[in-house]
Scaffold this active site. Structure first.
Site, PDB file in Angstrom:
ATOM      1  N   GLU A  78       0.853  -1.186   0.000  1.00 16.36           N
ATOM      2  CA  GLU A  78       0.000   0.000   0.000  1.00 16.36           C
ATOM      3  C   GLU A  78       0.886   1.232   0.000  1.00 16.36           C
ATOM      4  O   GLU A  78       1.858   1.311   0.770  1.00 16.36           O
ATOM      5  CB  GLU A  78      -0.904  -0.003   1.234  1.00 16.36           C
ATOM      6  CG  GLU A  78      -1.743   1.249   1.394  1.00 16.36           C
ATOM      7  CD  GLU A  78      -2.684   1.182   2.601  1.00 16.36           C
ATOM      8  OE1 GLU A  78      -3.091   0.058   2.959  1.00 16.36           O
ATOM      9  OE2 GLU A  78      -2.999   2.239   3.177  1.00 16.36           O
ATOM     10  N   GLU A 108      -2.601  11.336   3.232  1.00 14.44           N
ATOM     11  CA  GLU A 108      -3.668  11.156   4.208  1.00 14.44           C
ATOM     12  C   GLU A 108      -3.650  12.355   5.145  1.00 14.44           C
ATOM     13  O   GLU A 108      -2.580  12.888   5.468  1.00 14.44           O
ATOM     14  CB  GLU A 108      -3.469   9.890   5.032  1.00 14.44           C
ATOM     15  CG  GLU A 108      -3.626   8.592   4.272  1.00 14.44           C
ATOM     16  CD  GLU A 108      -3.491   7.402   5.209  1.00 14.44           C
ATOM     17  OE1 GLU A 108      -4.528   6.801   5.549  1.00 14.44           O
ATOM     18  OE2 GLU A 108      -2.351   7.082   5.587  1.00 14.44           O
TER      19      GLU A 108
END
Length: 423
Positions: free
Chosen positions: A169, A174
C-alpha cells in the site's frame, strides 16, 4: 508520525475487479529527500482524469469504480460508501467533489456497528488502470473538521491473491482533521503495516491549513525508492533498505484510490465542532511514465536472419500481439527502443515472453509494460538478445527468414537465427 491504521480493502467486493487490470509499467530514478523538489526521469503521461463534465454528473465509469458498503474497512470507520451523486459528482468546473454527509436515522443504511451515521464515497481504478513505477499526482482541496479522513492512495493489484499487506500500500496523502496543517505519506507491507508503516508527515509553514486551498500531492516511485512531495517539495524518501529483513513489495502494478472516510481509530469520531457536509475537491489525478528517451541505450530496427526485421504483427498495439520477422519497411511496428531498464519497446509497449515462461519455444509478444522478468532483455557483444529471466536468446523459429516467422526464446546456440543488429 502519528500511529494509525492502514485502510484495508474489502476483498470480497473487489476480488473480481482485481483479476482484471490494464498494466502499464515504467522505471525511473530518484534523488534523495534533501532535494528541494522530487526529481525523476518522468516521461509521458500514461493516465489522467481532469474531471471535465456537466455539473452533477457521475465520475467517468470507464476510469473509476465506486465502491459501496459500510464495513468499517478494518478501521472502525463510520461512513457508508455509496455510488450516489450525493456523495461523488462533478461540479461542472473541472472538479470531482466527494461529499461526506450525515445519513440521518431513517437512511436504512446498515454499517458494521448498526445504522450508518454518515455517507461518503470511495473510488478506485482497479478495473481500468494499474501501473508499476512512475509519478502519481493529484491536486486536491481537503475538508476540515475532527473525524474527517481524506486520502489519495494506491494498493497492489495482487491483493485478491496475496492479501493485505503483502500486496503493498502506498499512501500518497492522508490527513486527519485534528491536524489541519499536516498530511502523511506512508507505505505498508509485510512486517511494516498499520501503525508500523514507513513514512513521514509534512506540515505547511506559517500555521496554514490544507483545507484553505488546493495542493498537489505526489509520489515518484522507482524500483529502488519512493519519494513523496507536496507542491513540488520532496519531504520523504523510502528505499528497500528501510524494510530491513522484510520483503519490499513495491515491484508490481498498483491501482489508485480516492476516498473521504469519517471517523475511525486514527482520526477519531466527529464531534460537535465538526460541520456537515464536508467536501474533498479533486482538480485532477495524473500518472506519468519513466522517460524512455533519457534512458535509451539503442534504438531503431532490430534485424535478424536474412536481413529481416523484428515486426509487430499488423502494427497492432493490443496485448498479446505476435512479434515476427518481416521484410524491413521502416514502419513504426519495426522501430524498437532498448532502454537502460532492460526493456525493448515498440508502439508504446514491451517485448514480452508469453506467460513469463522460461521454456524453449516460449513465444514472444507485445504486451503492456509491467516490470516483470518476462520483459527484461540484455544485448550482448556477440549480438545476442537474451531474456535475462530465462537466460535464453531471442530466436527466429525454425531458423526461417520468411515473412511471418514467429519469434520465441530458445537456449542460446550461436546460430544465425539468434543474431540481431540494432539501429
Amino acid at each position: 508520525m502519528a500511529a494509525h491504521r492502514a485502510r484495508s480493502l474489502k476483498l470480497g467486493s473487489l476480488a473480481l475487479l482485481l483479476s482484471v487490470g490494464l498494466i502499464s509499467a515504467i522505471v525511473m530514478s530518484l534523488t534523495g529527500p534533501s532535494a528541494s523538489r522530487a526529481h525523476a526521469a518522468v516521461g509521458a503521461q500514461t493516465w489522467s482524469d481532469e474531471f471535465d463534465g456537466a455539473a452533477g454528473s457521475k465520475p467517468d465509469a470507464s476510469k473509476w469504480t465506486l465502491e459501496t458498503g459500510g464495513s468499517g474497512n478494518g478501521n472502525n470507520e463510520l461512513e457508508y460508501y455509496t455510488n450516489s451523486t450525493d456523495n461523488a459528482s462533478l461540479d461542472g468546473n473541472g472538479h470531482l467533489v466527494i461529499t461526506a454527509r450525515q445519513a440521518g436515522s431513517s437512511s436504512g443504511l446498515s454499517c458494521w456497528y448498526g445504522a450508518c451515521k454518515y455517507t461518503s464515497a470511495r473510488l478506485n481504478t482497479a478495473q481500468s488502470f494499474t501501473q508499476a513505477y512512475g509519478r502519481f499526482e493529484a491536486r486536491i482541496k481537503i475538508p476540515r473538521g475532527k473525524g474527517m479522513w481524506p486520502a489519495f492512495w494506491m494498493l497492489g493489484n495482487d491483493i485478491g491473491s496475496v492479501g493485505w499487506p503483502n500486496n503493498g500500500e502506498i499512501d500518497v496523502m492522508e490527513n486527519v482533521g485534528s491536524e489541519p496543517g499536516t498530511v502523511h505519506g506512508t507505505i505498508h507491507g509485510p512486517g511494516y503495516s498499520g501503525s508500523g508503516g514507513l513514512g513521514a508527515g509534512y506540515t505547511l509553514p506559517g500555521g496554514a491549513a490544507f483545507a484553505d486551498d488546493f495542493h498537489t500531492f505526489a509520489v515518484e516511485w522507482s524500483p529502488t525508492a519512493i519519494t513523496w512531495s507536496v507542491d513540488g517539495t520532496a519531504y520523504e524518501t523510502r528505499t528497500p533498505a528501510d524494510a530491513g529483513s522484510n520483503k519490499w513489495v513495491f515491484d508490481h502494478p498498483f491501482f489508485v484510490i480516492l476516498n473521504l472516510a469519517v471517523g475511525g481509530g486514527w482520526p477519531g469520531d466527529p464531534d460537535a465542532s465538526t460541520s456537515f457536509p464536508q467536501t474533498m475537491t479533486v482538480d485532477y489525478v495524473r500518472a506519468s511514465a519513466w522517460n524512455t528517451d533519457s534512458a535509451t541505450t539503442k534504438s531503431g530496427a532490430i534485424k535478424g536472419i536474412g536481413g529481416m526485421c523484428a515486426d509487430v504483427a499488423g502494427a497492432s498495439d493490443a496485448d498479446g500481439t505476435a512479434v515476427q520477422l518481416h521484410t524491413c519497411t521502416g514502419a513504426a511496428a519495426q522501430q524498437w527502443t532498448l532502454g537502460s531498464d532492460g526493456t525493448i519497446r515498440a508502439l508504446g509497449k514491451c517485448l514480452d515472453v508469453n506467460g513469463g515462461s522460461t521454456a524453449d519455444g516460449a513465444v514472444v509478444q507485445l504486451y503492456t509494460c509491467n516490470g516483470t522478468g518476462a520483459q527484461k532483455w540484455a544485448y550482448s557483444s556477440a549480438n545476442d538478445l537474451v531474456n535475462t529471466a530465462a537466460d535464453k536468446c531471442l530466436d527466429a523459429t525454425g531458423s526461417s527468414s520468411a515473412d511471418g516467422t514467429k519469434l520465441q526464446i530458445w537456449s542460446c546456440s550461436g546460430g544465425a537465427n539468434q543474431k540481431w543488429t540494432i539501429g
